[in-house]
Design an enzyme around this catalytic site. Structure first.
Site, PDB file in Angstrom:
ATOM      1  N   GLY A  99      68.692 -36.457 -11.922  1.00 58.64           N
ATOM      2  CA  GLY A  99      67.836 -36.228 -13.419  1.00 58.64           C
ATOM      3  C   GLY A  99      66.733 -35.125 -13.288  1.00 58.64           C
ATOM      4  O   GLY A  99      65.663 -35.375 -14.176  1.00 58.64           O
ATOM      5  N   SER A 100      66.832 -34.477 -12.364  1.00 59.11           N
ATOM      6  CA  SER A 100      65.769 -33.408 -12.027  1.00 59.11           C
ATOM      7  C   SER A 100      65.077 -32.601 -13.351  1.00 59.11           C
ATOM      8  O   SER A 100      65.946 -31.814 -14.065  1.00 59.11           O
ATOM      9  CB  SER A 100      66.071 -32.159 -11.071  1.00 59.11           C
ATOM     10  OG  SER A 100      65.176 -31.128 -11.054  1.00 59.11           O
ATOM     11  N   ASN A 101      63.860 -32.906 -13.718  1.00 59.60           N
ATOM     12  CA  ASN A 101      63.150 -32.081 -14.669  1.00 59.60           C
ATOM     13  C   ASN A 101      63.166 -30.402 -14.461  1.00 59.60           C
ATOM     14  O   ASN A 101      63.361 -29.734 -15.268  1.00 59.60           O
ATOM     15  CB  ASN A 101      61.876 -32.406 -14.906  1.00 59.60           C
ATOM     16  CG  ASN A 101      61.731 -34.033 -15.365  1.00 59.60           C
ATOM     17  OD1 ASN A 101      62.189 -34.775 -16.214  1.00 59.60           O
ATOM     18  ND2 ASN A 101      60.888 -34.742 -14.449  1.00 59.60           N
ATOM     19  N   ALA A 103      65.366 -28.817 -12.716  1.00 63.21           N
ATOM     20  CA  ALA A 103      66.659 -28.202 -12.758  1.00 63.21           C
ATOM     21  C   ALA A 103      67.022 -28.017 -14.307  1.00 63.21           C
ATOM     22  O   ALA A 103      67.551 -26.923 -14.693  1.00 63.21           O
ATOM     23  CB  ALA A 103      67.914 -29.217 -12.004  1.00 63.21           C
TER      24      ALA A 103
END
Ligand SMILES: *Cc1c(COP(=O)(O)O)cnc(C)c1O
Length: 387
Positions: A99-101, A103
């Site tokens: 869920g990386s912001n 990325a």
């Protein structure tokens, strides 16, 4: 001039950038693309302050740092993307949890310059915002890979680098997890200068203490470096939300030192600070043992911030940071201090991007996030409606 070069040039002229005004040679040495809306606003959190018994509680709101995808990654990407854009790179490769912001923001802004991003991702607990970021990345044309653990991620990365280099005749540019290379960290050194200008303009008092989430550390370390370069003494409290192997004092010191060296070399008017000037205060007790796992204290803080201030916080970063503010308000004798909470979480609505994306278009390993239940964050979960 290429359209991209033109945009870079015109962008830089549209607003003042306090950091480059203070150290003009940096403007030449460090190319920057304009992604954000700066300065980001500051405001007093009157009601939340009253609830906590804090006389002076303020917000620095990087939740609106850009029109499209905001949050703290924007300031880093302004520096990180400039090189690849200038050099005509075609692909970027970066890392994160599912869920990386970071990325997702990288995918969004890479696409603006016609670049494609490749995200090498690790599993994390499910949440509404995880789905949102995956859909945003996919809609932005990112190539997504999920691997169950670090060794397999490393192997898969080597493979993808080789494959893409063969196919495109050019190696993808690697962007570090969270964007926290020394160059990305410069974005938050600049943010400290922006804050100082707001203090000078009387928008807020000089903080005694600043609370900020601590992940890959570029945000907290950059801020701290900028403050110390300016001679400001505000304490910076970094609330660790990742494993200790990712965020610790030794790594913070090295990042501080490398970023200072980069800046001092590019413009000697930037002071030659060393690792021993790195006085970040690390806080561990709000992590809860797992990245992306929502804690009770975090849920309570998120709900209160929403109820009192309409402030959207998240369960992975800013909620845990607010939980530290809440705990210290009770215990640490900061009730008369000037306290600044630095919001790092995107608060722009992304539903226009994600609305028409079907998760089944994503690679199979990601379907799990859409088919299994999400953690509940409770009142103030700005992402719940979209899941
Ligand atoms: C990435 C991130 C952080 C942590 O910033 P680092 O520079 O990685 O320490 C904090 N908050 C949010 C919302 C983030 O996405």
């Amino acid at each position: 001039m290429s359209p991209v070069a033109k945009e870079m040039e015109t962008g830089d002229q549209t607003s003042k950038f306090a950091f480059f005004e203070a150290h003009p040679r940096l403007a030449q040495a460090l190319p920057r693309v304009r992604l954000g809306l700066f300065p980001t606003p500051v405001r007093r959190l009157e009601k939340l302050g009253r609830r906590l018994g804090l006389e002076h509680l303020f917000l620095k709101d990087d939740g609106v740092s850009a029109e499209l995808y905001a949050g703290n990654k924007v300031r880093k990407l302004e520096f990180l993307l400039a090189g690849p854009v200038h050099q005509g790179a075609a692909e970027l490769l970066t890392f994160g949890y599912a869920g990386s912001n970071h990325a997702a923001a990288t995918a969004v802004y890479a696409r603006r310059y016609g670049l494609r991003s490749i995200s090498m991702l690790l599993p994390q607990p499910n949440a509404a915002y995880v789905r949102k970021n995956l859909l945003v990345s996919h809609a932005s044309g990112a190539e997504l890979h999920l691997q169950p653990d670090v060794p397999r991620l490393v192997a898969a990365t080597s493979y993808q680098l080789a494959r893409h280099t063969l196919e495109r005749g050019k190696r993808p540019v690697i962007i570090r997890a969270g964007g926290s290379s020394p160059l990305g960290t410069v974005g938050y050194v600049a943010a400290a200068y922006e804050l100082a200008a707001q203090i000078d303009a009387g928008e807020l008092p000089e903080p005694d203490v600043i609370y900020v989430a601590l992940g890959s550390m570029g945000t907290a370390v950059g801020l701290l470096l900028g403050l110390r370069a300016l001679g400001l003494t505000s304490r910076v409290v970094g609330v660790r939300v990742v494993d200790e192997r990712i965020a610790n004092r030794g790594k913070a010191r090295r990042l501080f030192e490398k970023t200072a060296a980069l800046l001092h070399k590019a413009d000697p008017s930037f002071p030659a600070l060393s690792g021993s000037d790195m006085d970040l205060e690390l806080r561990e007790e709000f992590f809860g043992g797992e990245y992306g796992r929502f804690t009770q204290s975090c849920r309570r803080a998120v709900a209160a911030a929403w109820e009192d201030e309409g402030l959207v916080a998240d369960g992975t970063y800013t909620g845990k940071t607010l939980a530290a503010v809440f705990a210290d308000a009770k215990a640490a004798g900061i009730c008369r201090s000037r306290v600044l909470f630095w919001n790092t979480y995107n608060s722009r609505d992304l539903s226009a991007i994600t609305r028409d994306v079907d998760y089944r278009e994503l690679p199979k390993p990601f379907h799990w996030y859409f088919e299994q239940p999400v953690q509940q964050l409770g009142a103030g979960d700005g992402d719940a409606a979209s899941s």
